[in-house]
Enzyme design. Structure first.
Site, PDB file in Angstrom:
ATOM      1  N   GLY A  81       0.839  -1.195   0.000  1.00 50.76           N
ATOM      2  CA  GLY A  81       0.000   0.000   0.000  1.00 50.76           C
ATOM      3  C   GLY A  81       0.867   1.236   0.000  1.00 50.76           C
ATOM      4  O   GLY A  81       2.026   1.199   0.435  1.00 50.76           O
ATOM      5  N   GLN A 114       2.444  10.020   1.288  1.00 52.31           N
ATOM      6  CA  GLN A 114       3.763   9.391   1.397  1.00 52.31           C
ATOM      7  C   GLN A 114       4.688   9.780   0.241  1.00 52.31           C
ATOM      8  O   GLN A 114       5.901   9.597   0.346  1.00 52.31           O
ATOM      9  CB  GLN A 114       3.638   7.867   1.448  1.00 52.31           C
ATOM     10  CG  GLN A 114       3.015   7.363   2.738  1.00 52.31           C
ATOM     11  CD  GLN A 114       2.969   5.846   2.751  1.00 52.31           C
ATOM     12  OE1 GLN A 114       2.060   5.246   2.207  1.00 52.31           O
ATOM     13  NE2 GLN A 114       3.987   5.232   3.338  1.00 52.31           N
ATOM     14  N   CYS A 162       5.756  -0.064   7.326  1.00 50.82           N
ATOM     15  CA  CYS A 162       5.369   1.090   6.509  1.00 50.82           C
ATOM     16  C   CYS A 162       6.583   1.579   5.727  1.00 50.82           C
ATOM     17  O   CYS A 162       7.674   1.674   6.301  1.00 50.82           O
ATOM     18  CB  CYS A 162       4.837   2.193   7.427  1.00 50.82           C
ATOM     19  SG  CYS A 162       4.317   3.680   6.554  1.00 50.82           S
ATOM     20  N   LEU A 163       6.384   1.890   4.459  1.00 43.85           N
ATOM     21  CA  LEU A 163       7.507   2.372   3.636  1.00 43.85           C
ATOM     22  C   LEU A 163       8.055   3.698   4.155  1.00 43.85           C
ATOM     23  O   LEU A 163       9.199   4.048   3.871  1.00 43.85           O
ATOM     24  CB  LEU A 163       7.073   2.530   2.173  1.00 43.85           C
ATOM     25  CG  LEU A 163       6.716   1.230   1.433  1.00 43.85           C
ATOM     26  CD1 LEU A 163       6.241   1.551   0.014  1.00 43.85           C
ATOM     27  CD2 LEU A 163       7.888   0.261   1.394  1.00 43.85           C
ATOM     28  N   HIS A 188      -4.704   1.064   7.500  1.00 37.90           N
ATOM     29  CA  HIS A 188      -3.342   1.622   7.597  1.00 37.90           C
ATOM     30  C   HIS A 188      -3.157   2.753   6.582  1.00 37.90           C
ATOM     31  O   HIS A 188      -2.684   3.842   6.925  1.00 37.90           O
ATOM     32  CB  HIS A 188      -2.322   0.501   7.358  1.00 37.90           C
ATOM     33  CG  HIS A 188      -0.900   0.954   7.307  1.00 37.90           C
ATOM     34  ND1 HIS A 188       0.061   0.531   8.185  1.00 37.90           N
ATOM     35  CD2 HIS A 188      -0.267   1.808   6.451  1.00 37.90           C
ATOM     36  CE1 HIS A 188       1.223   1.120   7.896  1.00 37.90           C
ATOM     37  NE2 HIS A 188       1.046   1.901   6.834  1.00 37.90           N
ATOM     38  N   GLU A 189      -3.531   2.487   5.328  1.00 34.75           N
ATOM     39  CA  GLU A 189      -3.317   3.504   4.279  1.00 34.75           C
ATOM     40  C   GLU A 189      -4.207   4.722   4.504  1.00 34.75           C
ATOM     41  O   GLU A 189      -3.779   5.860   4.312  1.00 34.75           O
ATOM     42  CB  GLU A 189      -3.561   2.902   2.888  1.00 34.75           C
ATOM     43  CG  GLU A 189      -2.617   1.771   2.509  1.00 34.75           C
ATOM     44  CD  GLU A 189      -1.158   2.088   2.741  1.00 34.75           C
ATOM     45  OE1 GLU A 189      -0.758   3.254   2.563  1.00 34.75           O
ATOM     46  OE2 GLU A 189      -0.415   1.179   3.133  1.00 34.75           O
ATOM     47  N   HIS A 248      -2.937   7.337   6.804  1.00 31.18           N
ATOM     48  CA  HIS A 248      -1.976   8.297   6.239  1.00 31.18           C
ATOM     49  C   HIS A 248      -2.677   9.565   5.751  1.00 31.18           C
ATOM     50  O   HIS A 248      -2.070  10.637   5.721  1.00 31.18           O
ATOM     51  CB  HIS A 248      -1.212   7.669   5.067  1.00 31.18           C
ATOM     52  CG  HIS A 248      -0.096   6.749   5.473  1.00 31.18           C
ATOM     53  ND1 HIS A 248       0.978   7.178   6.210  1.00 31.18           N
ATOM     54  CD2 HIS A 248       0.117   5.432   5.230  1.00 31.18           C
ATOM     55  CE1 HIS A 248       1.816   6.155   6.393  1.00 31.18           C
ATOM     56  NE2 HIS A 248       1.309   5.078   5.823  1.00 31.18           N
TER      57      HIS A 248
HETATM   58 NI    NI Z   1       2.287   3.234   5.769  1.00 30.36          NI
END
Ligand code: NI
Length: 170
Positions: free
Chosen positions: A49, A54, A102-103, A144-145, A148
């Site tokens: 994701g 991000q 998470c990236l 989660h996404e 953000h």
């Molecule tokens: Ni994330």
């Protein structure tokens, strides 16, 4: 198309609420370039994701997938999908803890409680209304996404802080 830089924890854009996208702008294709770049960037970094903030785009759009080959295949595969202006209704208030990473927070993972089952309403990348139910890992990735888009990072939701760990040996 371009591989975009993924913003890391500490970047201001990850901590502020993102702006809604208007359906008419989707129909005009105004965000097509961003969506293509999100897809290319998620593949490059092998993510499941990626939310627009991000990549420093402060708008309410996210890309996610559920890999049919992955260990979470039982959740049912979802191809790479863009959701715009997503909102959730919790259908099963029972929270389930599982691992997340998470990236934007490289090399860390922790156990995070999430609602097990949610109803999702959103716009598609072309501005069509979507309304569906997501369960288990599918529901987790979406929550989660979507966090953000509100400036929330998964670490904020960790209850068992002793679970926070590195995923690599230095
Ligand atoms: Ni994330």
């Amino acid at each position: 198309m371009a591989i975009l830089k993924v913003m890391k924890l500490g970047a201001e854009v990850l901590r502020r609420p993102a702006a809604e996208i208007e359906a008419k702008d989707l129909k005009r294709g105004r965000f097509k370039g961003l969506f293509d770049d999100l897809r290319e960037t998620m593949v490059e970094y092998a993510g499941t994701g990626l939310a627009a903030p991000q990549v420093a785009a402060p708008v309410r759009a996210l890309l996610y997938m559920v890999d049919p080959e992955g260990r979470r295949a039982s959740a049912g595969a979802v191809p790479p999908t863009i959701l715009v202006n997503p909102s959730f209704e919790v259908l099963d208030p029972k929270e389930v803890e599982d691992w997340e990473g998470c990236l934007s927070v490289p090399f860390l993972a922790a156990r995070v409680p999430r609602a097990r089952k949610v109803r999702v309403r959103a716009l598609s990348e072309t501005g069509k209304p979507l309304d569906f139910v997501a369960e288990d890992f599918h529901a987790r990735v979406l929550q989660h996404e979507a966090d953000h888009l509100d400036g929330v990072i998964y670490l904020d939701r960790v209850r068992d802080r002793a679970s926070i760990r590195y995923t690599v040996d230095f």
